[in-house]
Motif scaffolding. Structure first.
Motif, short mmCIF file in Angstrom:
data_model
loop_
_atom_site.label_atom_id
_atom_site.label_comp_id
_atom_site.label_asym_id
_atom_site.label_seq_id
_atom_site.Cartn_x
_atom_site.Cartn_y
_atom_site.Cartn_z
N MET A 6 25.33 31.27 15.65
CA MET A 6 26.25 32.04 16.77
C MET A 6 25.81 31.47 18.04
N ASN A 7 26.70 30.73 18.76
CA ASN A 7 26.74 30.36 20.32
C ASN A 7 26.85 31.69 21.10
N PRO A 8 26.01 32.33 21.78
CA PRO A 8 26.17 33.16 22.75
C PRO A 8 27.02 33.11 23.75
N ASN A 9 27.49 32.09 24.13
CA ASN A 9 28.53 32.01 25.28
C ASN A 9 29.78 31.35 24.60
N ALA A 35 30.01 29.68 15.35
CA ALA A 35 31.09 30.57 15.89
C ALA A 35 30.46 31.03 17.51
N GLN A 36 31.52 31.70 18.02
CA GLN A 36 31.22 32.17 19.43
C GLN A 36 31.63 33.47 19.52
N PRO A 37 31.32 34.33 20.72
CA PRO A 37 32.04 35.44 20.90
C PRO A 37 33.42 35.31 21.40
N ARG A 38 34.43 36.23 21.15
CA ARG A 38 35.74 36.22 21.21
C ARG A 38 35.71 36.71 23.01
N TRP A 39 34.94 37.02 23.69
CA TRP A 39 35.04 37.35 25.04
C TRP A 39 33.51 37.30 25.68
N GLY A 40 33.42 37.17 26.82
CA GLY A 40 31.96 36.80 27.61
C GLY A 40 32.17 35.89 28.34
N PRO A 41 30.71 35.57 28.96
CA PRO A 41 30.61 34.49 30.02
C PRO A 41 30.61 33.27 29.26
N GLU A 42 30.93 32.02 30.13
CA GLU A 42 31.20 30.86 29.68
C GLU A 42 29.81 30.13 29.41
N HIS A 47 19.94 37.98 33.49
CA HIS A 47 19.96 39.14 32.68
C HIS A 47 21.61 39.73 32.50
N PHE A 48 22.12 39.79 33.80
CA PHE A 48 23.61 40.34 33.68
C PHE A 48 24.47 39.80 32.61
N GLU A 49 24.45 38.34 32.46
CA GLU A 49 25.64 37.64 31.68
C GLU A 49 24.69 37.79 30.32
N GLY A 50 23.43 37.80 30.32
CA GLY A 50 22.53 38.01 28.64
C GLY A 50 22.97 39.21 28.06
N TYR A 51 23.00 40.51 28.95
CA TYR A 51 23.50 41.60 28.32
C TYR A 51 24.97 41.50 27.95
N LEU A 52 25.79 41.15 28.73
CA LEU A 52 27.14 40.85 28.43
C LEU A 52 27.54 40.20 27.16
#
Length: 264
Positions: A6-9, A35-42, A47-52
């Motif tokens: 899982m790619n986190p971005n 795979a990667q998330p369907r939404w979230g930061p590029e 920390h902000f983007e990490g928790y998102l």
């Protein structure tokens, strides 16, 4: 054996690069799904983007409709792994701890080369929590943003090598590449330095194969017990982003934890 990496971005080109590295490291007969998330930061640079991203990854896992035998989380120093361990009934490995654990098998002290300097405290905190910081000689940022890694590959390798030499002078005998976006660069950096260079994606894939092969998985005895059933409003969000979502065959761990009992 099937591993989900899982790619986190949400940058598809980075997911593709991570897939290539994971596939190259995998043993014959191991299938890699990236795979990667369907939404979230590029990209994730704080920390902000990490928790998102952590929320987005857990959301993706809760609606993943293909079974897998283990999960590799390809974010370096980022949160969310513990949540995935509670959610899933398969082993969960992340590239931060996997890289450090493998590096400590190869030398007395290791060091990490990452992206921006602001990522250094986050990575050090992760290593401290994992009990792996004591043998870390240094963590250094290259000054390159995550998305910059793909813009000029030759320049990226040059900067990584230059930064890695600083880490070696600080006492490191093994280098870890501290970003999933650096996947696949370990051989060129190792040739330049003359010491082992560990790619976290490759290390996590090999550890995942070993854990699955031994028939082991995360302990549910205490720290990573399954989530307690409760109402979670509008979760998983991905349910509302696609017309016919499938429930993951790997999740949730307890039968009681479901869309019905979660009030979704």
């Amino acid at each position: 054996m099937r591993l989900l990496v899982m790619n986190p971005n949400t940058t598809a080109s980075m997911t593709a690069a991570i897939r290539v590295t994971a596939t190259a490291a995998a043993a014959p007969g191991t299938e890699i799904i990236a795979a990667q998330p369907r939404w979230g930061p590029e990209s994730i640079e704080g920390h902000f983007e990490g928790y998102l991203s952590a929320a987005a990854v857990l959301d993706r896992l809760a609606t993943f409709d293909t079974p897998f035998d283990a999960l590799v989380m390809a974010g370096f120093g980022e949160p969310g792994r513990e949540g995935a361990q509670e959610l899933l009934d398969v082993p969960v490995l992340d590239i931060t701890e996997s890289a450090a654990q493998m590096a400590m098998m190869l030398g007395h002290a290791y060091g990490i080369v990452t992206t921006l300097d602001r990522a250094v405290p986050q990575i050090r905190d992760r290593l401290l929590t994992a009990g792996l910081l004591q043998r870390c000689a240094a963590v250094r940022g290259t000054g390159l943003g995550v998305l910059e890694l793909e813009e000029d590959p030759e320049r990226t390798v040059e900067v990584i090598i230059e930064t890695a030499r600083e880490v070696v002078r600080a006492g490191a005998e093994v280098i870890c590449l501290g970003c999933g976006g650096m996947a696949g660069l370990q051989e060129r950096v190792a040739v330049a330095l003359g010491i082992p260079v560990v790619d976290g994606v490759a290390a996590a894939v090999k550890f995942a194969e070993a854990v699955v092969g031994l028939g082991l998985t995360t302990s549910a005895g205490r720290s990573f017990a399954p989530p307690r059933p409760k109402v979670i409003g509008s979760w998983p969000l991905s349910t509302h982003l696609r017309p016919s979502p499938g429930r993951a065959q790997n999740t949730p761990r307890p039968a009681a934890f479901s869309a019905q009992t979660s009030g979704i």
